[in-house]
Design a protein around this motif. Structure first.
Motif, PDB file in Angstrom:
ATOM      1  N   ALA A  23       0.830  -1.203   0.000  1.00  0.00           N
ATOM      2  CA  ALA A  23       0.000   0.000   0.000  1.00  0.00           C
ATOM      3  C   ALA A  23       0.866   1.255   0.000  1.00  0.00           C
ATOM      4  O   ALA A  23       0.603   2.218  -0.735  1.00  0.00           O
ATOM      5  CB  ALA A  23      -0.934   0.008   1.207  1.00  0.00           C
ATOM      6  N   VAL A  24       1.902   1.259   0.832  1.00  0.00           N
ATOM      7  CA  VAL A  24       2.799   2.413   0.908  1.00  0.00           C
ATOM      8  C   VAL A  24       3.469   2.656  -0.448  1.00  0.00           C
ATOM      9  O   VAL A  24       3.550   3.798  -0.922  1.00  0.00           O
ATOM     10  CB  VAL A  24       3.868   2.201   2.005  1.00  0.00           C
ATOM     11  CG1 VAL A  24       4.952   3.257   1.915  1.00  0.00           C
ATOM     12  CG2 VAL A  24       3.221   2.224   3.382  1.00  0.00           C
ATOM     13  N   ILE A  25       3.929   1.583  -1.074  1.00  0.00           N
ATOM     14  CA  ILE A  25       4.569   1.715  -2.386  1.00  0.00           C
ATOM     15  C   ILE A  25       3.580   2.246  -3.414  1.00  0.00           C
ATOM     16  O   ILE A  25       3.916   3.097  -4.254  1.00  0.00           O
ATOM     17  CB  ILE A  25       5.152   0.356  -2.830  1.00  0.00           C
ATOM     18  CG1 ILE A  25       6.308  -0.047  -1.908  1.00  0.00           C
ATOM     19  CG2 ILE A  25       5.626   0.418  -4.280  1.00  0.00           C
ATOM     20  CD1 ILE A  25       6.820  -1.455  -2.140  1.00  0.00           C
ATOM     21  N   THR A  26       2.338   1.769  -3.341  1.00  0.00           N
ATOM     22  CA  THR A  26       1.316   2.202  -4.294  1.00  0.00           C
ATOM     23  C   THR A  26       1.027   3.692  -4.176  1.00  0.00           C
ATOM     24  O   THR A  26       0.702   4.350  -5.169  1.00  0.00           O
ATOM     25  CB  THR A  26       0.018   1.395  -4.085  1.00  0.00           C
ATOM     26  OG1 THR A  26       0.304   0.000  -4.166  1.00  0.00           O
ATOM     27  CG2 THR A  26      -1.024   1.735  -5.154  1.00  0.00           C
ATOM     28  N   THR A  27       1.152   4.237  -2.966  1.00  0.00           N
ATOM     29  CA  THR A  27       0.882   5.674  -2.794  1.00  0.00           C
ATOM     30  C   THR A  27       1.873   6.545  -3.559  1.00  0.00           C
ATOM     31  O   THR A  27       1.585   7.710  -3.845  1.00  0.00           O
ATOM     32  CB  THR A  27       0.930   6.084  -1.306  1.00  0.00           C
ATOM     33  OG1 THR A  27       2.238   5.821  -0.765  1.00  0.00           O
ATOM     34  CG2 THR A  27      -0.113   5.334  -0.505  1.00  0.00           C
ATOM     35  N   PHE A  28       3.039   5.987  -3.898  1.00  0.00           N
ATOM     36  CA  PHE A  28       4.015   6.740  -4.682  1.00  0.00           C
ATOM     37  C   PHE A  28       3.700   6.698  -6.173  1.00  0.00           C
ATOM     38  O   PHE A  28       4.291   7.434  -6.959  1.00  0.00           O
ATOM     39  CB  PHE A  28       5.429   6.192  -4.445  1.00  0.00           C
ATOM     40  CG  PHE A  28       5.949   6.431  -3.058  1.00  0.00           C
ATOM     41  CD1 PHE A  28       6.378   7.683  -2.666  1.00  0.00           C
ATOM     42  CD2 PHE A  28       5.998   5.391  -2.139  1.00  0.00           C
ATOM     43  CE1 PHE A  28       6.855   7.907  -1.377  1.00  0.00           C
ATOM     44  CE2 PHE A  28       6.477   5.604  -0.854  1.00  0.00           C
ATOM     45  CZ  PHE A  28       6.904   6.870  -0.473  1.00  0.00           C
ATOM     46  N   VAL A  29       2.766   5.809  -6.535  1.00  0.00           N
ATOM     47  CA  VAL A  29       2.422   5.626  -7.948  1.00  0.00           C
ATOM     48  C   VAL A  29       1.097   6.275  -8.297  1.00  0.00           C
ATOM     49  O   VAL A  29       0.915   6.803  -9.397  1.00  0.00           O
ATOM     50  CB  VAL A  29       2.375   4.116  -8.291  1.00  0.00           C
ATOM     51  CG1 VAL A  29       2.007   3.898  -9.753  1.00  0.00           C
ATOM     52  CG2 VAL A  29       3.711   3.450  -7.964  1.00  0.00           C
ATOM     53  N   THR A  30       0.150   6.256  -7.362  1.00  0.00           N
ATOM     54  CA  THR A  30      -1.186   6.777  -7.644  1.00  0.00           C
ATOM     55  C   THR A  30      -1.763   7.480  -6.419  1.00  0.00           C
ATOM     56  O   THR A  30      -1.375   7.171  -5.284  1.00  0.00           O
ATOM     57  CB  THR A  30      -2.133   5.641  -8.062  1.00  0.00           C
ATOM     58  OG1 THR A  30      -3.455   6.165  -8.285  1.00  0.00           O
ATOM     59  CG2 THR A  30      -2.210   4.563  -7.008  1.00  0.00           C
ATOM     60  N   ASP A  31      -2.675   8.391  -6.650  1.00  0.00           N
ATOM     61  CA  ASP A  31      -3.389   9.063  -5.568  1.00  0.00           C
ATOM     62  C   ASP A  31      -4.710   8.384  -5.229  1.00  0.00           C
ATOM     63  O   ASP A  31      -5.441   8.836  -4.344  1.00  0.00           O
ATOM     64  CB  ASP A  31      -3.676  10.524  -5.952  1.00  0.00           C
ATOM     65  CG  ASP A  31      -2.405  11.359  -6.059  1.00  0.00           C
ATOM     66  OD1 ASP A  31      -1.446  11.062  -5.314  1.00  0.00           O
ATOM     67  OD2 ASP A  31      -2.374  12.290  -6.878  1.00  0.00           O
ATOM     68  N   LEU A  79      -8.666   3.942  -3.350  1.00  0.00           N
ATOM     69  CA  LEU A  79      -9.279   2.645  -3.640  1.00  0.00           C
ATOM     70  C   LEU A  79      -8.233   1.663  -4.162  1.00  0.00           C
ATOM     71  O   LEU A  79      -8.159   0.513  -3.702  1.00  0.00           O
ATOM     72  CB  LEU A  79     -10.406   2.807  -4.660  1.00  0.00           C
ATOM     73  CG  LEU A  79     -11.099   1.518  -5.113  1.00  0.00           C
ATOM     74  CD1 LEU A  79     -11.733   0.805  -3.923  1.00  0.00           C
ATOM     75  CD2 LEU A  79     -12.148   1.805  -6.188  1.00  0.00           C
ATOM     76  N   LEU A  80      -7.411   2.094  -5.108  1.00  0.00           N
ATOM     77  CA  LEU A  80      -6.376   1.221  -5.660  1.00  0.00           C
ATOM     78  C   LEU A  80      -5.337   0.870  -4.608  1.00  0.00           C
ATOM     79  O   LEU A  80      -4.871  -0.276  -4.527  1.00  0.00           O
ATOM     80  CB  LEU A  80      -5.705   1.899  -6.860  1.00  0.00           C
ATOM     81  CG  LEU A  80      -4.627   1.080  -7.590  1.00  0.00           C
ATOM     82  CD1 LEU A  80      -5.211  -0.233  -8.095  1.00  0.00           C
ATOM     83  CD2 LEU A  80      -4.029   1.888  -8.744  1.00  0.00           C
ATOM     84  N   THR A  81      -4.996   1.837  -3.769  1.00  0.00           N
ATOM     85  CA  THR A  81      -4.011   1.595  -2.709  1.00  0.00           C
ATOM     86  C   THR A  81      -4.501   0.530  -1.739  1.00  0.00           C
ATOM     87  O   THR A  81      -3.774  -0.421  -1.418  1.00  0.00           O
ATOM     88  CB  THR A  81      -3.737   2.898  -1.941  1.00  0.00           C
ATOM     89  OG1 THR A  81      -3.156   3.860  -2.829  1.00  0.00           O
ATOM     90  CG2 THR A  81      -2.790   2.657  -0.769  1.00  0.00           C
ATOM     91  N   LEU A  82      -5.738   0.663  -1.290  1.00  0.00           N
ATOM     92  CA  LEU A  82      -6.277  -0.287  -0.319  1.00  0.00           C
ATOM     93  C   LEU A  82      -6.567  -1.641  -0.953  1.00  0.00           C
ATOM     94  O   LEU A  82      -6.431  -2.684  -0.303  1.00  0.00           O
ATOM     95  CB  LEU A  82      -7.534   0.294   0.326  1.00  0.00           C
ATOM     96  CG  LEU A  82      -7.330   1.598   1.107  1.00  0.00           C
ATOM     97  CD1 LEU A  82      -8.623   2.039   1.776  1.00  0.00           C
ATOM     98  CD2 LEU A  82      -6.220   1.452   2.140  1.00  0.00           C
ATOM     99  N   LEU A  83      -6.948  -1.644  -2.229  1.00  0.00           N
ATOM    100  CA  LEU A  83      -7.172  -2.903  -2.942  1.00  0.00           C
ATOM    101  C   LEU A  83      -5.867  -3.675  -3.087  1.00  0.00           C
ATOM    102  O   LEU A  83      -5.824  -4.894  -2.867  1.00  0.00           O
ATOM    103  CB  LEU A  83      -7.783  -2.620  -4.315  1.00  0.00           C
ATOM    104  CG  LEU A  83      -8.127  -3.848  -5.172  1.00  0.00           C
ATOM    105  CD1 LEU A  83      -9.176  -4.702  -4.470  1.00  0.00           C
ATOM    106  CD2 LEU A  83      -8.626  -3.422  -6.549  1.00  0.00           C
ATOM    107  N   THR A  84      -4.802  -2.968  -3.436  1.00  0.00           N
ATOM    108  CA  THR A  84      -3.491  -3.605  -3.541  1.00  0.00           C
ATOM    109  C   THR A  84      -3.068  -4.200  -2.209  1.00  0.00           C
ATOM    110  O   THR A  84      -2.547  -5.320  -2.142  1.00  0.00           O
ATOM    111  CB  THR A  84      -2.438  -2.579  -4.006  1.00  0.00           C
ATOM    112  OG1 THR A  84      -2.821  -2.034  -5.269  1.00  0.00           O
ATOM    113  CG2 THR A  84      -1.062  -3.223  -4.125  1.00  0.00           C
TER     114      THR A  84
END
Length: 207
Positions: free
Chosen positions: A162-170, A173-178
């Motif tokens: 999730a932390v890594i995803t926050t650097f890719v997208t805002d 929903l996608l962050t928590l799904l990942t």
């Protein structure tokens, strides 16, 4: 209902089912079922909210959470005897709850603007503490401490994803799904294929 509130409700209900299943294995009465279900359901989220000093603990702000755990307890009380293996069912429900609770913890920490180390810790704590309390009360070896089990590791990996995803997208929903998919996939792999971490083995003393 917000996304985070929905995740909390899902985690509370599913963890409540696991607490009630643990009560059924211990052959407790209906009060014991409700107690264990509620303890398991809100333990991790309570720890998270107290540490983060939220304005109100989530189930105090929304008492429907406790009602949800009570419903789970009563449901299991009248249906547990139909299950072929209550332990196996508990393990899979626990894996599902982990995959929901870790994103809930991560989402709350991110929403409060916490730095990434706190986000990781809150994700792991929210996902694992309720189950830890359940197992300790039932005098069982906690899943989090069983040899090589991908449990806390799965929660940590999901929170890290999730932390890594926050650097890719805002996209929250996608962050928590990942986060949820990563957590559940690793825990499910541990149950299905025996994925595990190497364990410490002491060497024999030298002559």
């Amino acid at each position: 209902m917000s996304l985070l509130q929905g995740l909390d409700y899902a985690a509370v209900f599913i963890f409540g089912l696991t607490g009630a299943l643990a009560a059924s294995r211990a052959q407790l009465d209906i009060v014991g079922f409700v107690f264990l279900a509620c303890l398991t359901a809100v333990g991790g989220g309570t720890l998270r909210d107290v540490i983060l000093n939220r304005e109100a603990v989530f189930w105090v702000a929304d008492p429907g959470m406790i009602l949800s755990a009570c419903v789970a307890a009563i449901l299991v009380f009248f249906t547990a005897h139909f299950l072929e293996s209550r332990l196996r069912t508990l393990e899979w429900l626990d894996a599902l709850a982990l995959g929901v609770a870790v994103p809930a913890g991560v989402g709350v920490a991110l929403g409060m603007g916490q730095d990434w180390p706190i986000v990781l810790i809150m994700g792991v704590a929210t996902g694992t503490f309720g189950g830890l309390m359940r197992d300790v009360v039932c005098n069982e070896v906690p899943l989090i401490l069983k040899k090589g089990e991908l449990y806390a590791t799965a929660a940590f990996a999901g929170a890290l994803a999730a932390v890594i995803t926050t650097f890719v997208t805002d996209s929250s929903l996608l962050t928590l799904l990942t986060c949820g998919v990563t957590t559940f996939a690793l825990r499910a792999g541990s149950l299905l294929f025996g994925w595990c971490l190497p364990v410490y083995k002491s060497r024999p003393p030298r002559a």
